[in-house]
Write a protein that holds these residues in place. Structure first.
Motif, mmCIF file in Angstrom:
data_model
loop_
_atom_site.group_PDB
_atom_site.id
_atom_site.type_symbol
_atom_site.label_atom_id
_atom_site.label_comp_id
_atom_site.label_asym_id
_atom_site.label_seq_id
_atom_site.Cartn_x
_atom_site.Cartn_y
_atom_site.Cartn_z
ATOM 1 N N GLN A 250 0.902 -1.025 0.035
ATOM 2 C CA GLN A 250 -0.083 -0.082 0.089
ATOM 3 C C GLN A 250 0.873 1.324 -0.161
ATOM 4 O O GLN A 250 0.500 2.162 -0.872
ATOM 5 C CB GLN A 250 -1.024 -0.096 1.275
ATOM 6 C CG GLN A 250 -2.137 -1.251 1.058
ATOM 7 C CD GLN A 250 -2.957 -1.237 2.262
ATOM 8 O OE1 GLN A 250 -2.954 -0.372 3.072
ATOM 9 N NE2 GLN A 250 -3.742 -2.019 2.084
ATOM 10 N N LYS A 251 1.993 1.122 0.856
ATOM 11 C CA LYS A 251 2.892 2.521 0.677
ATOM 12 C C LYS A 251 3.630 2.578 -0.525
ATOM 13 O O LYS A 251 3.648 3.715 -1.069
ATOM 14 C CB LYS A 251 3.824 2.259 1.889
ATOM 15 C CG LYS A 251 3.508 2.769 3.227
ATOM 16 C CD LYS A 251 4.369 2.398 4.331
ATOM 17 C CE LYS A 251 3.985 2.721 5.624
ATOM 18 N NZ LYS A 251 5.085 2.725 6.725
ATOM 19 N N THR A 252 4.015 1.613 -0.980
ATOM 20 C CA THR A 252 4.542 1.535 -2.239
ATOM 21 C C THR A 252 3.787 1.918 -3.445
ATOM 22 O O THR A 252 3.967 2.925 -4.367
ATOM 23 C CB THR A 252 5.302 0.146 -2.709
ATOM 24 O OG1 THR A 252 6.119 -0.380 -1.798
ATOM 25 C CG2 THR A 252 5.783 0.145 -4.213
ATOM 26 N N ARG A 253 2.501 1.336 -3.663
ATOM 27 C CA ARG A 253 1.456 1.814 -4.380
ATOM 28 C C ARG A 253 1.275 3.181 -4.434
ATOM 29 O O ARG A 253 1.275 4.018 -5.455
ATOM 30 C CB ARG A 253 0.165 1.051 -4.253
ATOM 31 C CG ARG A 253 -0.962 1.473 -5.243
ATOM 32 C CD ARG A 253 -2.210 0.753 -4.875
ATOM 33 N NE ARG A 253 -2.592 1.512 -3.656
ATOM 34 C CZ ARG A 253 -3.328 0.905 -2.501
ATOM 35 N NH1 ARG A 253 -3.749 -0.263 -2.719
ATOM 36 N NH2 ARG A 253 -3.330 1.722 -1.486
ATOM 37 N N ASP A 254 1.054 3.913 -3.134
ATOM 38 C CA ASP A 254 0.694 5.186 -2.978
ATOM 39 C C ASP A 254 1.683 6.098 -3.513
ATOM 40 O O ASP A 254 1.641 7.042 -4.077
ATOM 41 C CB ASP A 254 0.357 5.460 -1.399
ATOM 42 C CG ASP A 254 -1.148 4.871 -1.428
ATOM 43 O OD1 ASP A 254 -1.951 4.341 -2.003
ATOM 44 O OD2 ASP A 254 -1.347 4.698 0.152
ATOM 45 N N ALA A 255 3.034 5.860 -3.022
ATOM 46 C CA ALA A 255 4.142 6.589 -3.483
ATOM 47 C C ALA A 255 4.363 6.340 -4.913
ATOM 48 O O ALA A 255 4.684 7.418 -5.542
ATOM 49 C CB ALA A 255 5.253 5.813 -2.801
ATOM 50 N N TYR A 256 4.081 5.366 -5.664
ATOM 51 C CA TYR A 256 4.300 5.394 -7.034
ATOM 52 C C TYR A 256 3.320 6.351 -7.821
ATOM 53 O O TYR A 256 3.638 6.994 -8.904
ATOM 54 C CB TYR A 256 4.185 3.863 -7.407
ATOM 55 C CG TYR A 256 4.481 3.801 -8.823
ATOM 56 C CD1 TYR A 256 5.900 3.746 -9.498
ATOM 57 C CD2 TYR A 256 3.363 3.671 -10.016
ATOM 58 C CE1 TYR A 256 6.312 4.000 -10.740
ATOM 59 C CE2 TYR A 256 3.710 3.553 -11.361
ATOM 60 C CZ TYR A 256 5.348 3.632 -11.866
ATOM 61 O OH TYR A 256 5.619 3.679 -13.073
ATOM 62 N N ILE A 257 2.333 6.000 -7.200
ATOM 63 C CA ILE A 257 0.922 6.794 -8.150
ATOM 64 C C ILE A 257 1.337 8.391 -7.863
ATOM 65 O O ILE A 257 1.317 9.190 -8.643
ATOM 66 C CB ILE A 257 -0.495 6.467 -7.228
ATOM 67 C CG1 ILE A 257 -0.817 5.349 -7.764
ATOM 68 C CG2 ILE A 257 -1.552 7.725 -7.676
ATOM 69 C CD1 ILE A 257 -1.999 4.548 -6.992
#
Length: 73
Positions: free
Chosen positions: A18-25
């Motif tokens: 979830q942290k990786t996804r949010d940071a990538y977006i």
């Protein structure tokens, strides 16, 4: 080959993803990357793994959590 939900569900609900996804977006400005390459500006919908996640690599962060393997569509 698709990863069984029993394997993928804990990963996709986990804090690391979830942290990786949010940071990538955020890093791509929330816009669909494929649309941008075609001259269209549209919001993205899903973070996609370019190299698909399998039962064999789901615990490999170079596949699952690396920005190099992600694309916002």
């Amino acid at each position: 080959m698709m990863v069984p939900r029993s394997i993928s569900r804990p990963f996709y609900h986990g804090k690391q993803w979830q942290k990786t996804r949010d940071a990538y977006i955020k890093s791509v400005g929330g816009l669909c990357e494929r649309c941008l390459t075609n001259g269209k500006v549209k919001p993205g919908y899903i973070v996609h793994h370019k190299h698909y996640i399998t039962a064999d690599n789901i615990n490999d962060p170079s596949i699952t959590l690396s920005f190099d393997n992600l694309e916002y569509l």
